[in-house]
Design a protein around this motif. Structure first.
Motif, PDB file in Angstrom:
ATOM      1  N   ARG A 145       0.915  -1.103   0.691  1.00  0.00           N
ATOM      2  CA  ARG A 145      -0.151  -0.322  -0.563  1.00  0.00           C
ATOM      3  C   ARG A 145       1.000   1.125   0.374  1.00  0.00           C
ATOM      4  NH1 ARG A 145      -4.591   1.187   4.763  1.00  0.00           N
ATOM      5  NH2 ARG A 145      -5.526   3.277   3.117  1.00  0.00           N
ATOM      6  N   VAL A 146       1.039   2.434  -0.791  1.00  0.00           N
ATOM      7  CA  VAL A 146       0.987   3.904  -0.533  1.00  0.00           C
ATOM      8  C   VAL A 146       0.778   4.308   0.479  1.00  0.00           C
ATOM      9  CG1 VAL A 146       1.653   5.312  -2.265  1.00  0.00           C
ATOM     10  CG2 VAL A 146       1.380   2.859  -3.009  1.00  0.00           C
ATOM     11  N   VAL A 147       1.399   4.983   0.963  1.00  0.00           N
ATOM     12  CA  VAL A 147       1.252   6.006   2.576  1.00  0.00           C
ATOM     13  C   VAL A 147       1.945   6.912   2.126  1.00  0.00           C
ATOM     14  CG1 VAL A 147       0.418   3.455   4.271  1.00  0.00           C
ATOM     15  CG2 VAL A 147       2.411   4.801   4.231  1.00  0.00           C
ATOM     16  N   ARG A 148       1.256   7.727   2.842  1.00  0.00           N
ATOM     17  CA  ARG A 148       2.142   9.355   3.552  1.00  0.00           C
ATOM     18  C   ARG A 148       3.627   8.831   4.253  1.00  0.00           C
ATOM     19  NH1 ARG A 148      -2.771  11.729   4.381  1.00  0.00           N
ATOM     20  NH2 ARG A 148      -1.760  12.059   6.797  1.00  0.00           N
ATOM     21  N   ASP A 149       4.257  10.089   4.346  1.00  0.00           N
ATOM     22  CA  ASP A 149       5.736   9.547   5.328  1.00  0.00           C
ATOM     23  C   ASP A 149       5.653   9.520   6.513  1.00  0.00           C
ATOM     24  OD1 ASP A 149       7.569   9.537   3.381  1.00  0.00           O
ATOM     25  OD2 ASP A 149       8.272  11.816   3.308  1.00  0.00           O
ATOM     26  N   ASP A 150       3.720  10.054   6.648  1.00  0.00           N
ATOM     27  CA  ASP A 150       3.908   9.995   8.577  1.00  0.00           C
ATOM     28  C   ASP A 150       2.695   8.435   8.424  1.00  0.00           C
ATOM     29  OD1 ASP A 150       1.182  10.943   7.225  1.00  0.00           O
ATOM     30  OD2 ASP A 150       0.540  11.924   8.451  1.00  0.00           O
ATOM     31  N   GLY A 151       2.755   7.513   7.471  1.00  0.00           N
ATOM     32  CA  GLY A 151       1.677   6.831   7.312  1.00  0.00           C
ATOM     33  C   GLY A 151       0.426   6.695   7.701  1.00  0.00           C
ATOM     34  N   GLY A 152      -0.257   8.324   6.927  1.00  0.00           N
ATOM     35  CA  GLY A 152      -1.802   8.196   6.251  1.00  0.00           C
ATOM     36  C   GLY A 152      -1.657   7.813   5.498  1.00  0.00           C
ATOM     37  N   PRO A 153      -3.293   7.848   4.736  1.00  0.00           N
ATOM     38  CA  PRO A 153      -3.084   7.360   3.662  1.00  0.00           C
ATOM     39  C   PRO A 153      -3.307   8.528   2.676  1.00  0.00           C
ATOM     40  CG  PRO A 153      -5.148   8.440   5.045  1.00  0.00           C
ATOM     41  CD  PRO A 153      -4.088   8.168   5.862  1.00  0.00           C
ATOM     42  N   ILE A 154      -3.010   8.075   1.362  1.00  0.00           N
ATOM     43  CA  ILE A 154      -2.636   9.849   0.510  1.00  0.00           C
ATOM     44  C   ILE A 154      -3.771  10.069   0.346  1.00  0.00           C
ATOM     45  CG2 ILE A 154      -0.935   8.224  -0.298  1.00  0.00           C
ATOM     46  CD1 ILE A 154      -1.483   7.518  -2.871  1.00  0.00           C
ATOM     47  N   ARG A 155      -3.255  11.410  -1.139  1.00  0.00           N
ATOM     48  CA  ARG A 155      -4.505  12.018  -1.282  1.00  0.00           C
ATOM     49  C   ARG A 155      -4.385  11.840  -3.085  1.00  0.00           C
ATOM     50  NH1 ARG A 155      -5.352  16.779   2.881  1.00  0.00           N
ATOM     51  NH2 ARG A 155      -6.059  15.357   4.943  1.00  0.00           N
ATOM     52  N   PHE A 156      -4.960  12.724  -3.325  1.00  0.00           N
ATOM     53  CA  PHE A 156      -4.968  13.468  -4.775  1.00  0.00           C
ATOM     54  C   PHE A 156      -3.549  13.664  -5.156  1.00  0.00           C
ATOM     55  CE2 PHE A 156      -5.280  15.895  -8.918  1.00  0.00           C
ATOM     56  CZ  PHE A 156      -5.201  14.922  -9.852  1.00  0.00           C
ATOM     57  N   ARG A 157      -3.278  14.463  -4.405  1.00  0.00           N
ATOM     58  CA  ARG A 157      -2.463  15.186  -5.194  1.00  0.00           C
ATOM     59  C   ARG A 157      -0.954  14.504  -4.668  1.00  0.00           C
ATOM     60  NH1 ARG A 157       0.771  16.752  -0.438  1.00  0.00           N
ATOM     61  NH2 ARG A 157      -0.029  16.945   1.388  1.00  0.00           N
ATOM     62  N   HIS A 158      -0.716  13.162  -3.997  1.00  0.00           N
ATOM     63  CA  HIS A 158       0.718  12.267  -3.533  1.00  0.00           C
ATOM     64  C   HIS A 158       0.177  11.132  -5.223  1.00  0.00           C
ATOM     65  CE1 HIS A 158      -1.017  13.498   0.910  1.00  0.00           C
ATOM     66  NE2 HIS A 158       0.469  13.665   0.404  1.00  0.00           N
ATOM     67  N   ALA A 159      -0.917  10.938  -5.123  1.00  0.00           N
ATOM     68  CA  ALA A 159      -0.999   9.722  -6.506  1.00  0.00           C
ATOM     69  C   ALA A 159      -1.108  10.589  -7.716  1.00  0.00           C
ATOM     70  CB  ALA A 159      -2.407   9.678  -6.907  1.00  0.00           C
ATOM     71  N   LEU A 160      -0.827  12.597  -8.154  1.00  0.00           N
ATOM     72  CA  LEU A 160      -0.900  12.845  -9.070  1.00  0.00           C
ATOM     73  C   LEU A 160       0.644  12.689  -9.376  1.00  0.00           C
ATOM     74  CD1 LEU A 160      -1.412  14.431 -11.643  1.00  0.00           C
ATOM     75  CD2 LEU A 160      -1.635  16.324 -10.205  1.00  0.00           C
ATOM     76  N   VAL A 161       1.200  13.558  -8.062  1.00  0.00           N
ATOM     77  CA  VAL A 161       3.009  13.464  -9.014  1.00  0.00           C
ATOM     78  C   VAL A 161       3.565  11.554  -9.045  1.00  0.00           C
ATOM     79  CG1 VAL A 161       5.294  13.823  -7.135  1.00  0.00           C
ATOM     80  CG2 VAL A 161       2.920  15.730  -7.148  1.00  0.00           C
ATOM     81  N   ARG A 162       3.071  11.073  -7.751  1.00  0.00           N
ATOM     82  CA  ARG A 162       3.674   9.901  -8.371  1.00  0.00           C
ATOM     83  C   ARG A 162       3.172   9.261  -9.773  1.00  0.00           C
ATOM     84  NH1 ARG A 162       2.550   5.880  -6.226  1.00  0.00           N
ATOM     85  NH2 ARG A 162       5.032   4.569  -5.907  1.00  0.00           N
ATOM     86  N   GLY A 163       2.081   9.561 -10.289  1.00  0.00           N
ATOM     87  CA  GLY A 163       2.068   8.727 -11.831  1.00  0.00           C
ATOM     88  C   GLY A 163       2.426  10.071 -13.105  1.00  0.00           C
ATOM     89  N   ALA A 164       2.871  11.048 -12.584  1.00  0.00           N
ATOM     90  CA  ALA A 164       3.553  12.165 -13.457  1.00  0.00           C
ATOM     91  C   ALA A 164       4.858  12.012 -13.563  1.00  0.00           C
ATOM     92  CB  ALA A 164       3.337  14.128 -13.076  1.00  0.00           C
ATOM     93  N   VAL A 165       5.634  11.431 -12.430  1.00  0.00           N
ATOM     94  CA  VAL A 165       7.423  10.937 -12.510  1.00  0.00           C
ATOM     95  C   VAL A 165       7.154   9.711 -12.782  1.00  0.00           C
ATOM     96  CG1 VAL A 165       8.922  10.789 -10.994  1.00  0.00           C
ATOM     97  CG2 VAL A 165       7.746  13.059 -10.515  1.00  0.00           C
ATOM     98  N   GLY A 166       6.416   9.107 -12.599  1.00  0.00           N
ATOM     99  CA  GLY A 166       6.339   7.627 -13.368  1.00  0.00           C
ATOM    100  C   GLY A 166       6.100   7.192 -14.749  1.00  0.00           C
TER     101      GLY A 166
END
Length: 318
Positions: free
Chosen positions: A92-113
């Motif tokens: 699972r993909v989580v934030r650095d603090d262990g919380g659930p990701i949001r759209f901005r996190h998925a957007l950055v991961r997808g764009a760089v991916g």
């Protein structure tokens, strides 16, 4: 076992995923995405045969962006970090603090991916994951995320204690937007490992964390409340808000969200009463936990008839 560790040597229960399991998850996701892309392309070719070459090229580019780029972003956002491949591999993909990701996190991961996975056939992602101590690729570094193993044996998962019953829901109106993710991570790590620390060291660490949280929220701990209990109450409020944001629900917590008064609490190391002054450290006065909290008696915790101490290990406000 690989764990996240803070500067205070407090281990976090989240275990970063290894490169083989991440690579397998990416291959499953790519296979599904490519299959969907081929199916959509065949359908579009048949339906746009009458268009000119420029229009067909524009449709092809739009299909690529929507299916191979937008699709994974939408899936990770809606599933809170669980794509089909990650679900199959227990990741699972989580934030650095262990919380659930949001759209901005998925957007950055997808764009760089697109660059480090699709355009370079995953070579850049593999190198970055091998170099990183926590196995993060470039998309994770820029997005502030981490891929962790979700399938952890239940017996080895550390317990994060609930707050005392007379503090549950006390901070429902607190503004937590100014608290950074790094501070939430440190608080969570402390609460899950507080029983493994020396009492005086743990008390000093709790005081420092509570002061940092109070500085950013503008609401210090009520008089007489130990810092560990204050941190647990604020952390429970944040988790309740995250759960309502992720899964929907009322804006105010239900009574079912409050921990029962008979639940075990590990705060006894910091409680007041006979023999507890040395455990609380020199900075904690012996009568601190018995100070009034200026709230109704309805918030008092029930007393244990055996040893005249509340079930949480704290003396409730008078």
């Amino acid at each position: 076992m690989s764990e996240l560790v803070t500067g205070e040597a407090v281990a976090l229960e989240l275990r970063p995923a290894k490169l083989p399991s991440r690579a397998l998850a990416v291959l499953i996701d790519l296979a599904v995405a490519v299959a969907a892309y081929v199916a959509v392309t065949v359908a579009l070719v048949a339906s746009t045969a009458a268009l000119d070459e420029a229009a067909q090229m524009a449709v092809s580019i739009a299909t690529f962006l929507l299916v191979l780029v937008g699709g994974p972003i939408a899936v990770e956002t809606l599933s809170h970090g669980r794509s089909l491949g990650k679900l199959a591999c227990g990741l699972r993909v989580v934030r650095d603090d262990g919380g659930p990701i949001r759209f901005r996190h998925a957007l950055v991961r997808g764009a760089v991916g697109v660059v480090e996975i699709l355009m370079t056939l995953g070579i850049v992602a593999c190198i970055a994951s091998l170099v990183s101590a926590r196995g993060r690729r470039l998309g994770d570094v820029f997005a502030g995320t981490l891929v962790v193993r979700e399938r952890v044996p239940a017996g080895r998962t550390p317990f994060m204690p609930p707050p005392p019953p007379w503090l549950a829901g006390r901070f429902s109106g607190l503004d937590l937007s100014a608290v950074p993710d790094g501070l939430w991570l440190a608080v969570r790590q402390y609460l899950t490992r507080m029983q493994q620390l020396d009492p005086q060291v743990g008390w000093a660490m709790a005081e420092r964390l509570a002061a940092d949280v109070a500085e950013r929220t503008g609401a210090p701990a009520p008089h007489g409340v130990p810092p560990a209990a204050y941190l647990a109450a604020v952390m429970q409020e944040r988790q309740a808000r995250e759960a309502r944001r992720a899964f929907g629900g009322p804006t105010t917590p239900h009574a079912a969200e409050q921990p029962p008064s008979s639940a075990y609490s590990p705060y006894s190391s910091y409680s007041s009463g006979s023999g507890a002054t040395a455990a609380t450290g020199p900075a904690a006065p012996a009568s601190a936990a018995a100070a009034p909290l200026s709230h109704s008696p309805a918030q008092e915790a029930p007393q244990d008839s055996g040893n005249e101490r509340p079930a949480t290990g704290f003396v409730p406000p008078a």
